[in-house]
Design a protein around this motif. Structure first.
Motif, PDB file in Angstrom:
ATOM      1  N   HIS A 147      -5.131   3.372   3.177  1.00  0.00           N
ATOM      2  CA  HIS A 147      -5.187   1.900   3.188  1.00  0.00           C
ATOM      3  C   HIS A 147      -4.048   1.342   4.036  1.00  0.00           C
ATOM      4  O   HIS A 147      -4.210   0.373   4.772  1.00  0.00           O
ATOM      5  CB  HIS A 147      -5.055   1.324   1.768  1.00  0.00           C
ATOM      6  CG  HIS A 147      -6.154   1.744   0.834  1.00  0.00           C
ATOM      7  ND1 HIS A 147      -6.121   1.469  -0.509  1.00  0.00           N
ATOM      8  CD2 HIS A 147      -7.303   2.419   1.057  1.00  0.00           C
ATOM      9  CE1 HIS A 147      -7.212   1.955  -1.087  1.00  0.00           C
ATOM     10  NE2 HIS A 147      -7.939   2.549  -0.153  1.00  0.00           N
ATOM     11  N   TYR A 206     -11.046  -4.324   2.068  1.00  0.00           N
ATOM     12  CA  TYR A 206     -10.056  -4.210   0.982  1.00  0.00           C
ATOM     13  C   TYR A 206     -10.540  -4.925  -0.277  1.00  0.00           C
ATOM     14  O   TYR A 206     -10.289  -4.467  -1.395  1.00  0.00           O
ATOM     15  CB  TYR A 206      -8.694  -4.775   1.425  1.00  0.00           C
ATOM     16  CG  TYR A 206      -8.007  -3.880   2.425  1.00  0.00           C
ATOM     17  CD1 TYR A 206      -7.089  -2.924   2.015  1.00  0.00           C
ATOM     18  CD2 TYR A 206      -8.305  -3.960   3.784  1.00  0.00           C
ATOM     19  CE1 TYR A 206      -6.472  -2.078   2.923  1.00  0.00           C
ATOM     20  CE2 TYR A 206      -7.694  -3.122   4.710  1.00  0.00           C
ATOM     21  CZ  TYR A 206      -6.778  -2.181   4.273  1.00  0.00           C
ATOM     22  OH  TYR A 206      -6.189  -1.340   5.172  1.00  0.00           O
ATOM     23  N   GLU A 219     -11.693   0.046  -7.240  1.00  0.00           N
ATOM     24  CA  GLU A 219     -10.492   0.642  -7.836  1.00  0.00           C
ATOM     25  C   GLU A 219     -10.160   0.030  -9.193  1.00  0.00           C
ATOM     26  O   GLU A 219      -9.728   0.731 -10.106  1.00  0.00           O
ATOM     27  CB  GLU A 219      -9.314   0.531  -6.873  1.00  0.00           C
ATOM     28  CG  GLU A 219      -9.574   1.344  -5.627  1.00  0.00           C
ATOM     29  CD  GLU A 219      -8.321   1.823  -4.928  1.00  0.00           C
ATOM     30  OE1 GLU A 219      -8.463   2.668  -4.060  1.00  0.00           O
ATOM     31  OE2 GLU A 219      -7.213   1.354  -5.249  1.00  0.00           O
ATOM     32  N   GLU A 273      -3.085  -1.946  -9.981  1.00  0.00           N
ATOM     33  CA  GLU A 273      -4.264  -2.287  -9.169  1.00  0.00           C
ATOM     34  C   GLU A 273      -4.593  -3.781  -9.250  1.00  0.00           C
ATOM     35  O   GLU A 273      -5.045  -4.377  -8.265  1.00  0.00           O
ATOM     36  CB  GLU A 273      -5.472  -1.441  -9.584  1.00  0.00           C
ATOM     37  CG  GLU A 273      -5.409  -0.008  -9.086  1.00  0.00           C
ATOM     38  CD  GLU A 273      -5.305   0.108  -7.559  1.00  0.00           C
ATOM     39  OE1 GLU A 273      -5.843  -0.739  -6.838  1.00  0.00           O
ATOM     40  OE2 GLU A 273      -4.653   1.061  -7.097  1.00  0.00           O
ATOM     41  N   GLU A 286       0.832  -1.212   0.000  1.00  0.00           N
ATOM     42  CA  GLU A 286       0.000   0.000   0.000  1.00  0.00           C
ATOM     43  C   GLU A 286       0.870   1.267   0.000  1.00  0.00           C
ATOM     44  O   GLU A 286       0.551   2.248  -0.681  1.00  0.00           O
ATOM     45  CB  GLU A 286      -0.939   0.018   1.210  1.00  0.00           C
ATOM     46  CG  GLU A 286      -1.883  -1.185   1.315  1.00  0.00           C
ATOM     47  CD  GLU A 286      -2.943  -1.260   0.223  1.00  0.00           C
ATOM     48  OE1 GLU A 286      -3.177  -0.252  -0.467  1.00  0.00           O
ATOM     49  OE2 GLU A 286      -3.519  -2.355   0.056  1.00  0.00           O
ATOM     50  N   VAL A 340      -2.314  -5.413  -6.850  1.00  0.00           N
ATOM     51  CA  VAL A 340      -2.752  -5.188  -5.467  1.00  0.00           C
ATOM     52  C   VAL A 340      -3.916  -6.137  -5.133  1.00  0.00           C
ATOM     53  O   VAL A 340      -3.946  -6.735  -4.047  1.00  0.00           O
ATOM     54  CB  VAL A 340      -3.176  -3.712  -5.238  1.00  0.00           C
ATOM     55  CG1 VAL A 340      -3.781  -3.526  -3.852  1.00  0.00           C
ATOM     56  CG2 VAL A 340      -1.984  -2.785  -5.406  1.00  0.00           C
ATOM     57  N   GLN A 383     -10.979  -2.942  -3.729  1.00  0.00           N
ATOM     58  CA  GLN A 383     -10.270  -3.321  -4.957  1.00  0.00           C
ATOM     59  C   GLN A 383     -11.225  -3.475  -6.137  1.00  0.00           C
ATOM     60  O   GLN A 383     -10.861  -3.167  -7.270  1.00  0.00           O
ATOM     61  CB  GLN A 383      -9.436  -4.578  -4.752  1.00  0.00           C
ATOM     62  CG  GLN A 383      -8.107  -4.325  -4.055  1.00  0.00           C
ATOM     63  CD  GLN A 383      -7.342  -3.150  -4.621  1.00  0.00           C
ATOM     64  OE1 GLN A 383      -7.109  -2.156  -3.944  1.00  0.00           O
ATOM     65  NE2 GLN A 383      -6.949  -3.208  -5.896  1.00  0.00           N
ATOM     66  N   GLU A 410      -4.278   5.560  -0.885  1.00  0.00           N
ATOM     67  CA  GLU A 410      -3.405   4.404  -0.629  1.00  0.00           C
ATOM     68  C   GLU A 410      -2.711   4.539   0.726  1.00  0.00           C
ATOM     69  O   GLU A 410      -2.511   3.547   1.428  1.00  0.00           O
ATOM     70  CB  GLU A 410      -2.370   4.228  -1.745  1.00  0.00           C
ATOM     71  CG  GLU A 410      -2.948   3.953  -3.114  1.00  0.00           C
ATOM     72  CD  GLU A 410      -3.838   2.708  -3.180  1.00  0.00           C
ATOM     73  OE1 GLU A 410      -3.808   1.881  -2.252  1.00  0.00           O
ATOM     74  OE2 GLU A 410      -4.566   2.561  -4.160  1.00  0.00           O
TER      75      GLU A 410
HETATM   76 FE1  OFO Z   1      -5.570   0.534  -4.690  1.00  0.00          FE
HETATM   77  O1  OFO Z   1      -4.658  -0.426  -3.451  1.00  0.00           O
HETATM   78 FE2  OFO Z   1      -4.967   0.000  -1.757  1.00  0.00          FE
HETATM   79  O2  OFO Z   1      -5.975  -1.444  -1.380  1.00  0.00           O
END
Ligand code: OFO
Length: 172
Positions: free
Chosen positions: A53, A123, A130, A94, A17, A97, A127, A50
């Motif tokens: 996060h 999370y 995102e 992304e 992150e 991640v 995601q 981020e």
């Molecule tokens: Fe977009 O990475 Fe944080 O979860």
């Protein structure tokens, strides 16, 4: 109490992150010096997200009796061949991640750590959002290509995306 294996995996995610935040900060700087204010603001906001996060993970580890470790970070790319290339990198990052979060979730199930499993659901949901946003942006920029007028309009439009995305981010 966190099992060592979980603590280590969560600490690795802190690094992921934090590196995401640095990558997006570098993208913001590049966009800013290239004169795309909207893109720059969007990337500054992504970088801040981020960092949030990362902080959520730090607090969780420490509250659960572990020790959040702050590590050295890889230096991000500071220049890009084009905005298309930059947003392709954002998109691909992304996806990485998401894979990293999925691996973490998998470990919590193996270790039967349902508290951490539950914590990570935030999370997982984040995601999905995102990745969808990264894909939307990439589709738009791929349509525009090198067209200067298109890029100008895109720079204006992306500010709307910033508003929608920060409005839908739960504050915790
Ligand atoms: Fe977009 O990475 Fe944080 O979860």
């Amino acid at each position: 109490m966190l099992a060592k294996k979980i603590e280590t995996a969560l600490n690795n995610q802190i690094t992921v992150e934090a590196e995401s935040s640095q990558i997006y900060l570098a993208m913001a700087c590049w966009a800013e010096v290239k004169g795309l204010e909207g893109v720059a603001q969007f990337m500054y906001d992504q970088s801040n997200e981020e960092r949030e996060h990362m902080l959520k993970l730090v607090k969780f580890i420490n509250e659960r009796g572990g020790h959040a470790k702050i590590s050295a970070l890889k230096a991000p790319n500071v220049t890009f061949g084009s905005f298309q290339e930059m947003f392709q990198m954002l998109h691909d990052h992304e996806i990485l991640v998401s894979e990293s979060i999925n691996n973490l979730v998998h470990i919590t199930l193996e270790e039967k750590d349902y508290a951490t499993h539950n914590f990570l659901q935030w999370y997982v949901a984040e995601q999905i959002e995102e990745e969808a946003m990264a894909r939307t942006i990439l589709d738009k920029i791929n349509l525009i290509g090198d067209d200067k007028g298109g890029l100008y309009l895109f720079d204006r439009d992306i500010q709307q995306l910033t508003v929608t995305s920060s409005a839908s981010t739960p504050d915790e």
